[in-house]
Design a protein around this motif. Structure first.
Motif, mmCIF file in Angstrom:
data_model
loop_
_atom_site.group_PDB
_atom_site.id
_atom_site.type_symbol
_atom_site.label_atom_id
_atom_site.label_comp_id
_atom_site.label_asym_id
_atom_site.label_seq_id
_atom_site.Cartn_x
_atom_site.Cartn_y
_atom_site.Cartn_z
ATOM 1 N N ALA A 139 1.392 0.407 -9.650
ATOM 2 C CA ALA A 139 1.595 1.304 -10.791
ATOM 3 C C ALA A 139 0.453 2.302 -10.937
ATOM 4 O O ALA A 139 0.660 3.448 -11.358
ATOM 5 N N ALA A 140 -0.762 1.879 -10.563
ATOM 6 C CA ALA A 140 -1.926 2.762 -10.645
ATOM 7 C C ALA A 140 -2.032 3.702 -9.456
ATOM 8 O O ALA A 140 -2.912 4.573 -9.424
ATOM 9 N N GLY A 141 -1.171 3.520 -8.453
ATOM 10 C CA GLY A 141 -1.226 4.358 -7.256
ATOM 11 C C GLY A 141 -2.410 4.061 -6.364
ATOM 12 O O GLY A 141 -2.836 4.908 -5.576
ATOM 13 N N ALA A 172 0.830 -1.209 0.000
ATOM 14 C CA ALA A 172 0.000 0.000 0.000
ATOM 15 C C ALA A 172 0.864 1.258 0.000
ATOM 16 O O ALA A 172 0.586 2.226 -0.730
ATOM 17 N N LEU A 173 1.919 1.255 0.806
ATOM 18 C CA LEU A 173 2.828 2.411 0.825
ATOM 19 C C LEU A 173 3.546 2.570 -0.512
ATOM 20 O O LEU A 173 3.741 3.685 -1.002
ATOM 21 N N ALA A 174 3.928 1.450 -1.104
ATOM 22 C CA ALA A 174 4.595 1.502 -2.402
ATOM 23 C C ALA A 174 3.689 2.130 -3.451
ATOM 24 O O ALA A 174 4.151 2.872 -4.332
ATOM 25 N N ALA A 175 2.390 1.844 -3.360
ATOM 26 C CA ALA A 175 1.444 2.433 -4.313
ATOM 27 C C ALA A 175 1.426 3.955 -4.198
ATOM 28 O O ALA A 175 1.225 4.662 -5.190
ATOM 29 N N ALA A 176 1.651 4.437 -2.997
ATOM 30 C CA ALA A 176 1.627 5.887 -2.786
ATOM 31 C C ALA A 176 2.962 6.555 -3.084
ATOM 32 O O ALA A 176 3.001 7.745 -3.415
ATOM 33 N N ARG A 177 4.067 5.792 -3.016
ATOM 34 C CA ARG A 177 5.390 6.429 -3.020
ATOM 35 C C ARG A 177 6.357 5.940 -4.086
ATOM 36 O O ARG A 177 7.439 6.510 -4.243
ATOM 37 N N ALA A 182 10.092 0.169 -12.196
ATOM 38 C CA ALA A 182 10.866 -0.581 -13.184
ATOM 39 C C ALA A 182 11.476 -1.833 -12.556
ATOM 40 O O ALA A 182 11.501 -2.909 -13.181
ATOM 41 N N ARG A 183 11.954 -1.725 -11.306
ATOM 42 C CA ARG A 183 12.553 -2.885 -10.641
ATOM 43 C C ARG A 183 11.491 -3.946 -10.314
ATOM 44 O O ARG A 183 11.731 -5.147 -10.469
ATOM 45 N N ILE A 184 10.328 -3.504 -9.857
ATOM 46 C CA ILE A 184 9.252 -4.464 -9.558
ATOM 47 C C ILE A 184 8.810 -5.160 -10.844
ATOM 48 O O ILE A 184 8.634 -6.382 -10.882
ATOM 49 N N ARG A 185 8.648 -4.372 -11.904
ATOM 50 C CA ARG A 185 8.209 -4.925 -13.192
ATOM 51 C C ARG A 185 9.247 -5.907 -13.751
ATOM 52 O O ARG A 185 8.892 -6.977 -14.269
ATOM 53 N N ALA A 186 10.512 -5.558 -13.650
ATOM 54 C CA ALA A 186 11.567 -6.443 -14.149
ATOM 55 C C ALA A 186 11.580 -7.759 -13.386
ATOM 56 O O ALA A 186 11.785 -8.835 -13.971
ATOM 57 N N THR A 218 8.702 5.358 -7.054
ATOM 58 C CA THR A 218 9.255 6.190 -8.122
ATOM 59 C C THR A 218 9.248 5.381 -9.429
ATOM 60 O O THR A 218 9.066 4.160 -9.405
ATOM 61 N N PRO A 219 9.460 6.043 -10.561
ATOM 62 C CA PRO A 219 9.570 5.280 -11.818
ATOM 63 C C PRO A 219 10.643 4.192 -11.758
ATOM 64 O O PRO A 219 10.446 3.087 -12.287
#
Length: 247
Positions: A204-206, A116-121, A128-132, A123-124
């Motif tokens: 990614a959608a915040g 939940a915090l990651a959704a709010a904070r 990119a690291r999560i997606r990779a 960075t690009p």
């Protein structure tokens, strides 16, 4: 025979004494023999024994007090998320059921809120690291060791994406927990990929609420598989009430 270096001797002493404590061969409350006796027993120099005791004290297994000697601490004082301690607790069947469920419970406390915090904070670069990591999980799903490494990167990248220094400090703990659990979850790895993708999409959608819920789905899938695993059958779920419902 090649002689061990001093660091190698210290490591061997830590391994031998730590494993003996964790496996109950040296019980809680036991006062260890004097340094020279330990040196003789383990075939090590006294300086090696001294360093090994320092390391095991830092891991919570021993306490050293003047006039009380070196004493084995009770289990609840051990640093259970230390990879060495978890490793020593493993037997041929893996970790104890209740310890595994306690580790899973710890993830359930930390990781949904981290998502939940990651959704709010995030960075690009964080995204990119999560997606990779997710891409690697999908590509390597039939290669267990590579899939495990990618899964770890996914969860640790989410902790980093909270941009909270305290949560980031849980990286080592989450890494150790994941390592302990993969024996029971790697065979159903592919079935949980969609849940991981939902976590990424929500971050990614915040959308903090969706990220929290999606991470709970990830962990719920893991928990369901663990509880249905024959290797863990036969023990009571510590979170079940008398009515048989899970709280």
């Amino acid at each position: 025979m090649q002689k061990r270096s001093k660091p190698g001797k210290i490591g061997a002493m830590v391994q031998a004494l730590g494993a003996a404590i964790v496996r109950g061969e040296i019980t809680s409350g036991t006062v260890l023999p004097p340094e020279f006796e330990l040196a003789e027993r383990y075939g090590a120099g006294r300086s090696v024994v001294r360093e090994a005791v320092k390391i095991l004290t830092a891991k919570g297994l021993l306490s050293v007090r003047p006039r009380h000697g070196t004493q084995v601490r009770p289990l609840h004082e051990w640093t259970l998320l230390d990879p060495d301690v978890l490793g020593w607790m493993r037997n041929e069947d893996g970790l104890d059921r209740h310890l595994l469920l306690a580790l899973e419970e710890t993830r359930a406390i930390i990781e949904p809120e981290a998502a939940a915090l990651a959704a709010a904070r995030a960075t690009p670069d964080d995204l990119a690291r999560i997606r990779a990591a997710l891409t690697a999980m999908e590509a390597d799903q039939n290669t267990p060791q590579a899939a495990i490494a990618a899964d770890k990167r996914f969860h640790l990248a989410i902790l980093d994406a909270t941009n909270n220094p305290i949560l980031r400090s849980f990286r080592g703990a989450i890494d150790a927990i994941l390592s302990a659990m993969f024996d029971f979850t790697v065979d159903v790895f592919a079935g949980n990929l969609a849940n991981h993708a939902a976590v990424l999409d929500a971050i990614a959608a915040g959308d903090a609420d969706a990220a929290r819920a999606a991470m709970r789905q990830v962990l719920g899938y893991t928990r369901h598989h663990m509880l249905s695993s024959p290797a863990l059958a036969g023990g009571e779920d510590p979170r079940k009430s008398e009515s048989g419902e899970t709280s």
